[in-house]
Scaffold this motif. Structure first.
Motif, PDB file in Angstrom:
ATOM      1  N   GLU A 135       2.490  -3.574   1.421  1.00 11.84           N
ATOM      2  CA  GLU A 135       1.369  -4.227   2.113  1.00 11.84           C
ATOM      3  C   GLU A 135       0.562  -3.265   2.993  1.00 11.84           C
ATOM      4  OE1 GLU A 135       0.472  -8.145   4.899  1.00 11.84           O
ATOM      5  OE2 GLU A 135       2.488  -7.789   4.132  1.00 11.84           O
ATOM      6  N   GLY A 136       1.222  -2.508   3.842  1.00 12.72           N
ATOM      7  CA  GLY A 136       0.512  -1.596   4.743  1.00 12.72           C
ATOM      8  C   GLY A 136      -0.202  -0.472   4.020  1.00 12.72           C
ATOM      9  N   HIS A 137       0.443   0.106   3.021  1.00 13.86           N
ATOM     10  CA  HIS A 137      -0.190   1.176   2.249  1.00 13.86           C
ATOM     11  C   HIS A 137      -1.376   0.633   1.455  1.00 13.86           C
ATOM     12  CE1 HIS A 137       3.971   2.842   2.784  1.00 13.86           C
ATOM     13  NE2 HIS A 137       3.237   3.882   3.159  1.00 13.86           N
ATOM     14  N   CYS A 138      -1.196  -0.555   0.894  1.00 12.68           N
ATOM     15  CA  CYS A 138      -2.269  -1.200   0.134  1.00 12.68           C
ATOM     16  C   CYS A 138      -3.477  -1.469   1.033  1.00 12.68           C
ATOM     17  CB  CYS A 138      -1.734  -2.497  -0.472  1.00 12.68           C
ATOM     18  SG  CYS A 138      -2.930  -3.435  -1.440  1.00 12.68           S
ATOM     19  N   GLN A 139      -3.216  -1.904   2.269  1.00 10.20           N
ATOM     20  CA  GLN A 139      -4.319  -2.160   3.198  1.00 10.20           C
ATOM     21  C   GLN A 139      -5.129  -0.899   3.459  1.00 10.20           C
ATOM     22  OE1 GLN A 139      -2.244  -3.905   6.519  1.00 10.20           O
ATOM     23  NE2 GLN A 139      -2.140  -5.917   5.557  1.00 10.20           N
ATOM     24  N   ASN A 140      -4.470   0.254   3.586  1.00  6.76           N
ATOM     25  CA  ASN A 140      -5.211   1.510   3.717  1.00  6.76           C
ATOM     26  C   ASN A 140      -6.059   1.771   2.476  1.00  6.76           C
ATOM     27  OD1 ASN A 140      -4.497   2.379   6.290  1.00  6.76           O
ATOM     28  ND2 ASN A 140      -2.820   3.676   5.576  1.00  6.76           N
ATOM     29  N   LEU A 141      -5.456   1.582   1.310  1.00  3.29           N
ATOM     30  CA  LEU A 141      -6.171   1.845   0.054  1.00  3.29           C
ATOM     31  C   LEU A 141      -7.383   0.932  -0.125  1.00  3.29           C
ATOM     32  CD1 LEU A 141      -3.021   2.381  -2.131  1.00  3.29           C
ATOM     33  CD2 LEU A 141      -4.899   4.023  -1.938  1.00  3.29           C
ATOM     34  N   MET A 142      -7.294  -0.290   0.377  1.00  2.00           N
ATOM     35  CA  MET A 142      -8.374  -1.258   0.185  1.00  2.00           C
ATOM     36  C   MET A 142      -9.324  -1.362   1.384  1.00  2.00           C
ATOM     37  SD  MET A 142      -8.104  -2.236  -2.868  1.00  2.00           S
ATOM     38  CE  MET A 142      -9.353  -3.517  -2.811  1.00  2.00           C
ATOM     39  N   ASN A 143      -9.061  -0.656   2.450  1.00  5.20           N
ATOM     40  CA  ASN A 143      -9.876  -0.737   3.660  1.00  5.20           C
ATOM     41  C   ASN A 143     -11.301  -0.264   3.376  1.00  5.20           C
ATOM     42  OD1 ASN A 143     -11.110  -0.319   6.202  1.00  5.20           O
ATOM     43  ND2 ASN A 143      -9.139   0.085   7.149  1.00  5.20           N
ATOM     44  N   PRO A 144     -12.309  -1.137   3.515  1.00  2.00           N
ATOM     45  CA  PRO A 144     -13.684  -0.734   3.215  1.00  2.00           C
ATOM     46  C   PRO A 144     -14.241   0.282   4.219  1.00  2.00           C
ATOM     47  CG  PRO A 144     -13.645  -2.948   4.132  1.00  2.00           C
ATOM     48  CD  PRO A 144     -12.210  -2.536   3.934  1.00  2.00           C
ATOM     49  N   GLY A 145     -13.578   0.421   5.366  1.00  2.00           N
ATOM     50  CA  GLY A 145     -14.011   1.418   6.342  1.00  2.00           C
ATOM     51  C   GLY A 145     -13.703   2.842   5.908  1.00  2.00           C
ATOM     52  N   PHE A 146     -12.733   3.003   5.022  1.00  2.00           N
ATOM     53  CA  PHE A 146     -12.423   4.326   4.498  1.00  2.00           C
ATOM     54  C   PHE A 146     -13.386   4.654   3.361  1.00  2.00           C
ATOM     55  CE2 PHE A 146      -7.910   3.519   6.067  1.00  2.00           C
ATOM     56  CZ  PHE A 146      -8.101   4.270   7.218  1.00  2.00           C
ATOM     57  N   LYS A 147     -13.995   5.810   3.455  1.00  2.00           N
ATOM     58  CA  LYS A 147     -14.993   6.249   2.470  1.00  2.00           C
ATOM     59  C   LYS A 147     -14.519   7.458   1.670  1.00  2.00           C
ATOM     60  CE  LYS A 147     -17.900   3.509   4.720  1.00  2.00           C
ATOM     61  NZ  LYS A 147     -17.957   2.142   4.335  1.00  2.00           N
ATOM     62  N   GLU A 148     -13.582   8.230   2.253  1.00  2.00           N
ATOM     63  CA  GLU A 148     -13.167   9.502   1.656  1.00  2.00           C
ATOM     64  C   GLU A 148     -11.651   9.596   1.648  1.00  2.00           C
ATOM     65  OE1 GLU A 148     -16.437  12.620   3.082  1.00  2.00           O
ATOM     66  OE2 GLU A 148     -15.564  11.490   4.761  1.00  2.00           O
ATOM     67  N   ILE A 149     -11.143  10.461   0.768  1.00  4.73           N
ATOM     68  CA  ILE A 149      -9.696  10.623   0.635  1.00  4.73           C
ATOM     69  C   ILE A 149      -9.371  12.043   0.203  1.00  4.73           C
ATOM     70  CG2 ILE A 149      -9.621   9.906  -1.797  1.00  4.73           C
ATOM     71  CD1 ILE A 149      -6.983   8.408  -1.097  1.00  4.73           C
ATOM     72  N   GLY A 150      -8.191  12.484   0.584  1.00  3.53           N
ATOM     73  CA  GLY A 150      -7.600  13.720   0.087  1.00  3.53           C
ATOM     74  C   GLY A 150      -6.126  13.452  -0.124  1.00  3.53           C
ATOM     75  N   VAL A 151      -5.574  13.933  -1.212  1.00  6.26           N
ATOM     76  CA  VAL A 151      -4.189  13.650  -1.563  1.00  6.26           C
ATOM     77  C   VAL A 151      -3.491  14.957  -1.935  1.00  6.26           C
ATOM     78  CG1 VAL A 151      -2.650  12.251  -3.019  1.00  6.26           C
ATOM     79  CG2 VAL A 151      -4.970  11.447  -2.546  1.00  6.26           C
ATOM     80  N   ALA A 152      -2.204  15.042  -1.628  1.00  7.33           N
ATOM     81  CA  ALA A 152      -1.426  16.228  -1.984  1.00  7.33           C
ATOM     82  C   ALA A 152       0.009  15.826  -2.281  1.00  7.33           C
ATOM     83  CB  ALA A 152      -1.461  17.241  -0.848  1.00  7.33           C
ATOM     84  N   GLU A 153       0.698  16.704  -3.002  1.00  6.48           N
ATOM     85  CA  GLU A 153       2.110  16.501  -3.331  1.00  6.48           C
ATOM     86  C   GLU A 153       2.807  17.852  -3.328  1.00  6.48           C
ATOM     87  OE1 GLU A 153       5.546  16.824  -5.922  1.00  6.48           O
ATOM     88  OE2 GLU A 153       3.569  17.522  -6.536  1.00  6.48           O
ATOM     89  N   THR A 154       3.971  17.894  -2.691  1.00  6.74           N
ATOM     90  CA  THR A 154       4.827  19.079  -2.711  1.00  6.74           C
ATOM     91  C   THR A 154       6.270  18.615  -2.862  1.00  6.74           C
ATOM     92  OG1 THR A 154       3.329  20.282  -1.225  1.00  6.74           O
ATOM     93  CG2 THR A 154       5.578  21.139  -1.434  1.00  6.74           C
TER      94      THR A 154
END
Length: 191
Positions: A135-154
């Motif tokens: 639920e919390g992670h999904c809310q970040n993903l769907m938040n219309p206030g967020f316009k940009e993203i950067g993702v990484a994996e190590t």
């Protein structure tokens, strides 16, 4: 003459291998970004339930290199130091890391940041499915206030850093320059 030919062939071979390796990494990076954006924006354009709450469609996210830099630094640090937390071992918060990576708030009418982390997933599809089910992670993903993203994996430590900045309108910019608009800054983190 034979030594010259052998030396030239060896150098050419090394250059070809390095060239293919470099090109392959560039394609992997582009594919990594495109796959994340495709999966996120596919859901954002349709809308979805995050837990029991419906989130309507939201504008697509775009990639931001500064957010990627912040995410990569945190993924590297968690993998190297073997921990899993939004707060770095040195006490830095998610917003500290994002601003330090160059994603600044000064000069914008509004500014917000957020972060999703995960550990152990072996693919982009697997980590995204987990984030959309939470639920919390999904809310970040769907938040219309967020316009940009950067993702990484190590080493199976995944970090998504989100940002949302809204510029001042031309009218607001004129008022600021004329001293007729008062700016108030307050800090807020969204995890």
């Amino acid at each position: 003459m034979r030594t010259y030919f052998f030396g030239a062939s060896l150098i050419l071979g090394v250059l070809l291998v390095c060239g293919f390796t470099y090109t392959g990494l560039g394609n992997r990076d582009a594919n990594f970004k495109q796959e994340f954006l495709r999966l996120i924006n596919k859901t954002r354009t349709k809308g979805c339930n995050c837990g029991s709450k419906w989130y309507p469609p939201a504008a697509p996210l775009i990639w931001n290199d500064q957010l990627e830099k912040a995410a990569q630094g945190h993924a590297d640090d968690m993998a190297r130091r073997q921990y899993f937390n939004h707060t770095s071992k040195d006490g830095r918060s998610m917003s500290d890391r994002i601003v330090f990576a160059g994603y600044f708030f000064k000069g914008y009418r509004s500014f917000m940041v957020g972060e999703n982390i995960a550990m152990g997933q072996s693919s982009i599809a697997e980590v995204m499915a987990g984030w959309f089910k939470s639920e919390g992670h999904c809310q970040n993903l769907m938040n219309p206030g967020f316009k940009e993203i950067g993702v990484a994996e190590t080493d199976h430590y995944w970090v998504q850093d989100f940002g949302g900045r809204v510029s001042f309108s031309p009218q607001e910019q004129k008022m600021i320059k004329a001293g007729k608009y008062r700016l108030v800054q307050k800090e807020g983190d969204k995890h």
